[in-house]
Design a protein around this motif. Structure first.
Motif, PDB file in Angstrom:
ATOM      1  N   ILE A  40       0.874  -1.178   0.000  1.00 47.36           N
ATOM      2  CA  ILE A  40       0.000   0.000   0.000  1.00 47.36           C
ATOM      3  C   ILE A  40       0.905   1.221   0.000  1.00 47.36           C
ATOM      4  CG2 ILE A  40      -1.685   1.281   1.397  1.00 47.36           C
ATOM      5  CD1 ILE A  40      -2.642  -1.488   2.445  1.00 47.36           C
TER       6      ILE A  40
ATOM      7  N   ILE B 198      -8.225  -0.182   2.431  1.00 50.88           N
ATOM      8  CA  ILE B 198      -7.735  -1.275   1.590  1.00 50.88           C
ATOM      9  C   ILE B 198      -7.696  -2.617   2.318  1.00 50.88           C
ATOM     10  CG2 ILE B 198      -5.761  -2.099   0.213  1.00 50.88           C
ATOM     11  CD1 ILE B 198      -5.262   0.847  -0.548  1.00 50.88           C
TER      12      ILE B 198
ATOM     13  N   ILE C  59     -12.921  -5.123  -2.823  1.00 54.93           N
ATOM     14  CA  ILE C  59     -12.643  -3.816  -3.409  1.00 54.93           C
ATOM     15  C   ILE C  59     -13.973  -3.225  -3.836  1.00 54.93           C
ATOM     16  CG2 ILE C  59     -11.533  -2.670  -5.384  1.00 54.93           C
ATOM     17  CD1 ILE C  59      -9.376  -4.904  -5.245  1.00 54.93           C
TER      18      ILE C  59
ATOM     19  N   ILE D 266      -4.909  -1.470  -6.342  1.00 53.36           N
ATOM     20  CA  ILE D 266      -4.979  -2.200  -5.068  1.00 53.36           C
ATOM     21  C   ILE D 266      -4.373  -3.595  -5.157  1.00 53.36           C
ATOM     22  CG2 ILE D 266      -6.548  -3.108  -3.293  1.00 53.36           C
ATOM     23  CD1 ILE D 266      -8.319  -0.653  -3.800  1.00 53.36           C
TER      24      ILE D 266
END
Lengths: 339, 339
Positions: free
Chosen positions: A210, A249, B210, B249
């Motif tokens: 991330i 996330i 997500i 992501i």
């Protein structure tokens, strides 16, 4: 099917038994850490949360460990390696941009004019990062990072940047994974820059990295889709941006967090505020011989407010000079620092 | 240590051998799928990419499978369940907002005035979602979703929403995971709304979900940090937003993607454009008896352009009526539809 006679099997067992002490030694976790307070705190924490039946037991799915990157897993001096990449990229791309000869901050980079570069400040830096990190597809950018890593070396050690990683922290990542933890990077570095090498170097797959992100744009291009990186910042993964991206996330609160600067303070606070046992650690750059000694006054990786909170809240401060037998894997173990 | 005599061991082997056909039957993957073209395409694809030594072999780390949620894993009629949640939340929260009695679109929700609600359009919807999804911490929001799910039922089937999931798709998720795939949700739904139940219902952990996100704000509050959800949209995870978030992501291109509407078209294009074997699937809502039949003209889950591309590019179209022995787990297997 292979058949073994009883004596053969017995011999194998004997061999294994004789080799056992050697195998144990090889498998010794955290072998570059001295028997200091940090190693003790880490191993006690891991033992506590992984002991079935213990009131502090944490199910494997919840064993989320987050690590800052710059200054926590690899070095960040004399400046963030990603900036050094950007400066090198300006030089590589200059032939395609004749206008840069007369345009700041590019002119300063090409002429090695440190003063003009410093004067260009944050605006200049944003222009340099924009010109070297965006306007291309993620795939093309990843290829650029890999090409740079393959030949660039650190100005002081002359080692490839991917060797400027802290051996004790590599061992910590391994130790945590061997104990069922999922290890994440949560860094101010740009996410695709890190993903180009983090799987190979840290064993951390792209989906567990991330970082700071640019707004991207999906383009179809007659059946050849690409993801274009635009110069617009999407998320600044620093300070409060770290717990925010963890929440967005990962969607779980980590039980272990490691950083080294004030940019990690909020991530450690967020980790600390969960229920049950928690581990908060800071790498303290105390080693002027093997690395660089810096904290409260440093321009890169300033550790000031987080240092105060580490002391008041009893977070683990890793004294690099005293607790690490070596900093990088290419160094021999510094015997005199063993206890 | 327990010792077994040779005859006992032999008996156990015999028992196992006799039970083998039963065990095989129980473990039969995709058991709610008829032996149609979709099941064949899925199993052939999985076999190809998981066969060691095959030129199309894909290492487990690269076996990324992405699924849309609404209309792909659970139903989305008569409207997205998240909207039904928002409308119920307006009613629940109304006592704290006396002004809503005179304010549109809230007035329309409270009075059940469908016409006024429809007239309020997208602006009205944004207000409703803002009032029910933001201005609170992620933890508080998650608790609200869970409380709603515990008592709300679907207007037609009167089943809890978490039972309105497609049994054949649950089996597909299981089958893929048993073959080393990492299963992700990539959905236009809001990410925390989904995470409140996706682990329990689909076996998909929060970090593999997500979705659409709001800008969040880390707040320290004297040692009690929280993540505040602001009403500002951070990412709209629909259409091109899907490959964009996959790139940002996950950082790897999926090798399998499943959707059901035009909002999934770009995710399937992006998946298709990678090298090596790929699988692109669309759930086609052809079943007006057991579910709802809709595609090109539907307001919810419109499948038009993606249907054309599925046909021209040979993506797998799952004919729900013909290929699924049952839609929901609470239904008996529809025998006449077995082949």
């Amino acid at each position: 099917m292979i058949k073994h006679s009883i004596p053969t099997l017995r011999l194998r067992w004997l061999t294994l038994l004789l080799l056992w002490p050697l195998l144990l030694q090889a498998a010794e976790p955290l072998s570059s850490w001295n028997e200091g307070p940090s190693k003790k705190a880490i191993t006690e924490f891991v033992q506590t949360v992984t002991t079935q039946g213990s009131k502090d037991f944490v199910a494997p799915a919840e064993r989320i460990a987050v690590f800052d990157n710059d200054g926590t897993l690899w070095s960040e001096q004399p400046m963030y390696f990603q900036i050094l990449f950007a400066l090198d990229e300006v030089k590589r791309l200059a032939p395609q941009h004749p206008e840069w000869k007369e345009q700041q901050p590019f002119k300063a980079v090409l002429e090695g004019d440190q003063k003009a570069l410093t004067e260009s400040g944050m605006d200049g830096l944003i222009k340099i990062v924009g010109a070297t990190h965006t306007g291309i597809s993620t795939e093309a950018f990843t290829a650029n990072v890999k090409a740079w890593l393959a030949k660039a070396v650190h100005p002081k050690t002359h080692k490839p940047y991917t060797e400027m990683v802290y051996q004790p922290m590599l061992e910590l990542l391994d130790y945590l994974r061997a104990n069922g933890f999922k290890t994440y990077i949560v860094s101010g570095g740009e996410v695709a820059f890190m993903r180009a090498w983090t799987e190979e170097v840290y064993g951390i797959p792209p989906e567990q990295v991330i970082g700071t992100t640019f707004v991207t744009q999906y383009q179809y291009n007659d059946g050849k889709p690409q993801i274009l990186r635009t110069p617009k910042l999407a998320h600044n993964d620093d300070g409060p941006g770290k717990p925010e991206s963890i929440d967005t996330i990962i969607g779980r609160r980590p039980i272990l967090a490691f950083g080294n600067s004030d940019g990690d303070q909020q991530m450690l606070q967020w980790t600390a505020a969960g229920t049950g046992k928690r581990f908060m650690g800071l790498v303290h750059h105390t080693d002027g011989n093997r690395e660089v000694a810096y904290d409260r006054e440093s321009k890169v990786g300033k550790l000031d407010k987080a240092l105060d909170q580490a002391k008041s809240d009893n977070w683990t401060l890793v004294d690099m000079a005293k607790e690490w037998q070596r900093v990088y894997s290419f160094e021999p173990v510094t015997k005199e620092q063993q206890q």
